[in-house]
Design a protein around this motif. Structure first.
Motif, short mmCIF file in Angstrom:
data_model
loop_
_atom_site.label_atom_id
_atom_site.label_comp_id
_atom_site.label_asym_id
_atom_site.label_seq_id
_atom_site.Cartn_x
_atom_site.Cartn_y
_atom_site.Cartn_z
N HIS A 70 -0.34 6.50 10.69
CA HIS A 70 0.31 6.97 9.46
C HIS A 70 1.15 5.87 8.81
CE1 HIS A 70 1.90 9.78 6.59
NE2 HIS A 70 3.14 9.45 6.93
N LYS A 71 1.88 5.15 9.64
CA LYS A 71 2.71 4.04 9.14
C LYS A 71 1.83 2.98 8.48
CE LYS A 71 4.23 0.91 11.99
NZ LYS A 71 4.94 0.13 13.01
N HIS A 72 0.70 2.68 9.11
CA HIS A 72 -0.19 1.66 8.56
C HIS A 72 -0.85 2.14 7.26
CE1 HIS A 72 0.29 -1.12 11.84
NE2 HIS A 72 -0.02 -0.19 12.72
N LYS A 73 -1.17 3.42 7.18
CA LYS A 73 -1.76 3.98 5.96
C LYS A 73 -0.78 3.88 4.79
CE LYS A 73 -5.86 5.78 6.74
NZ LYS A 73 -7.03 5.43 5.96
N ILE A 74 0.48 4.16 5.06
CA ILE A 74 1.50 4.06 4.01
C ILE A 74 1.62 2.62 3.53
CG2 ILE A 74 3.98 4.23 3.55
CD1 ILE A 74 3.98 6.72 5.38
N LYS A 75 1.68 1.66 4.46
CA LYS A 75 1.75 0.25 4.08
C LYS A 75 0.51 -0.18 3.30
CE LYS A 75 4.74 -1.42 7.79
NZ LYS A 75 4.82 -2.35 8.93
N GLU A 76 -0.64 0.34 3.71
CA GLU A 76 -1.89 0.03 3.00
C GLU A 76 -1.83 0.52 1.56
OE1 GLU A 76 -6.52 1.54 2.93
OE2 GLU A 76 -5.29 2.01 4.68
N GLU A 77 -1.36 1.74 1.35
CA GLU A 77 -1.27 2.30 0.00
C GLU A 77 -0.28 1.52 -0.87
OE1 GLU A 77 -2.99 4.71 -1.57
OE2 GLU A 77 -4.29 4.72 0.19
N ILE A 78 0.83 1.12 -0.28
CA ILE A 78 1.82 0.33 -1.03
C ILE A 78 1.23 -1.01 -1.43
CG2 ILE A 78 4.03 -0.88 -0.86
CD1 ILE A 78 4.98 1.51 0.88
N ALA A 79 0.54 -1.66 -0.50
CA ALA A 79 -0.07 -2.95 -0.80
C ALA A 79 -1.15 -2.81 -1.87
CB ALA A 79 -0.65 -3.58 0.47
N ALA A 80 -1.91 -1.74 -1.82
CA ALA A 80 -2.95 -1.50 -2.83
C ALA A 80 -2.31 -1.28 -4.20
CB ALA A 80 -3.80 -0.31 -2.44
N THR A 81 -1.19 -0.58 -4.25
CA THR A 81 -0.48 -0.36 -5.50
C THR A 81 0.06 -1.67 -6.06
OG1 THR A 81 0.13 1.85 -4.75
CG2 THR A 81 1.40 0.94 -6.58
N VAL A 82 0.60 -2.51 -5.19
CA VAL A 82 1.08 -3.82 -5.62
C VAL A 82 -0.07 -4.65 -6.17
CG1 VAL A 82 2.07 -6.00 -4.80
CG2 VAL A 82 3.09 -3.84 -4.10
N ALA A 83 -1.22 -4.58 -5.53
CA ALA A 83 -2.39 -5.33 -6.00
C ALA A 83 -2.81 -4.87 -7.39
CB ALA A 83 -3.54 -5.19 -5.01
N VAL A 84 -2.80 -3.57 -7.63
CA VAL A 84 -3.18 -3.04 -8.94
C VAL A 84 -2.16 -3.48 -10.00
CG1 VAL A 84 -3.41 -0.92 -10.29
CG2 VAL A 84 -4.49 -1.10 -8.05
N GLY A 85 -0.88 -3.44 -9.66
CA GLY A 85 0.14 -3.91 -10.59
C GLY A 85 -0.01 -5.38 -10.90
N SER A 86 -0.35 -6.15 -9.91
CA SER A 86 -0.54 -7.58 -10.09
C SER A 86 -1.74 -7.87 -10.98
CB SER A 86 -0.68 -8.26 -8.73
OG SER A 86 -0.71 -9.65 -8.88
N VAL A 87 -2.79 -7.09 -10.85
CA VAL A 87 -3.95 -7.23 -11.73
C VAL A 87 -3.55 -6.94 -13.17
CG1 VAL A 87 -6.17 -6.17 -12.37
CG2 VAL A 87 -5.72 -6.76 -10.01
N ALA B 262 -3.28 -11.75 -2.30
CA ALA B 262 -2.42 -11.57 -1.13
C ALA B 262 -2.21 -10.08 -0.84
CB ALA B 262 -1.09 -12.27 -1.35
N ALA B 263 -1.92 -9.31 -1.86
CA ALA B 263 -1.68 -7.88 -1.66
C ALA B 263 -2.96 -7.17 -1.20
CB ALA B 263 -1.15 -7.24 -2.94
N GLY B 264 -4.09 -7.57 -1.75
CA GLY B 264 -5.37 -6.98 -1.33
C GLY B 264 -5.69 -7.30 0.11
N ALA B 265 -5.43 -8.56 0.50
CA ALA B 265 -5.68 -8.95 1.89
C ALA B 265 -4.76 -8.19 2.84
CB ALA B 265 -5.46 -10.45 2.05
N TYR B 266 -3.51 -8.00 2.43
CA TYR B 266 -2.58 -7.25 3.28
C TYR B 266 -3.00 -5.78 3.39
CZ TYR B 266 1.74 -5.61 5.37
OH TYR B 266 2.66 -5.04 6.22
N ALA B 267 -3.50 -5.22 2.29
CA ALA B 267 -3.97 -3.82 2.33
C ALA B 267 -5.15 -3.69 3.29
CB ALA B 267 -4.38 -3.37 0.92
N LEU B 268 -6.07 -4.64 3.25
CA LEU B 268 -7.19 -4.60 4.19
C LEU B 268 -6.73 -4.77 5.63
CD1 LEU B 268 -9.91 -6.65 2.29
CD2 LEU B 268 -9.89 -4.20 2.76
N HIS B 269 -5.74 -5.62 5.84
CA HIS B 269 -5.18 -5.81 7.18
C HIS B 269 -4.58 -4.51 7.70
CE1 HIS B 269 -2.81 -7.45 10.47
NE2 HIS B 269 -1.74 -6.91 9.92
N GLU B 270 -3.82 -3.85 6.84
CA GLU B 270 -3.19 -2.59 7.28
C GLU B 270 -4.23 -1.51 7.51
OE1 GLU B 270 -0.18 -1.87 8.32
OE2 GLU B 270 0.47 -3.93 7.98
#
Length: 105
Positions: A65-82, A45-53
């Motif tokens: 810029h706003k979308h890049k920040i959301k993308e980075e946060i989602a990518a971080t969540v995905a890494v934590g989830s892994v 889910a987090a990976g899909a959201y990062a790609l969406h952003e």
């Protein structure tokens, strides 16, 4: 005086005499397997959201810029989830090993 309530936990149950109860390792293994699957779903889910952003930042340059920040946060969540899925996978393996060493199939 009011009786103090203790929180129950899956692993440290005690019988009335104060001795630890026998642990059902099959149940513990199933518990960790369930949490591992949930972590994998969270990763997807987090990976899909990062790609969406990432797509949104290209599509909407005004708010890129706003979308890049959301993308980075989602990518971080995905890494934590892994990491959490990896942890639960090893906990599941430990429970399986203990279950088999205690003579259960």
């Amino acid at each position: 005086m009011a009786e103090v309530k203790h929180h129950h936990h899956l692993f440290h149950h005690k019988k009335d005499g104060g001795e630890p109860a026998e642990v059902d390792y099959a149940r513990v293994e199933k518990h960790h397997k369930h949490k591992e699957h949930l972590a994998k779903l969270g990763t997807l889910a987090a990976g899909a959201y990062a790609l969406h952003e990432k797509h949104q930042s290209k599509k909407d340059p005004k708010n890129a810029h706003k979308h890049k920040i959301k993308e980075e946060i989602a990518a971080t969540v995905a890494v934590g989830s892994v990491g959490f899925a990896f942890h639960e996978h090893h906990e599941k393996k430990k429970a399986r090993k203990k279950r088999k060493s205690h003579g259960h199939h």
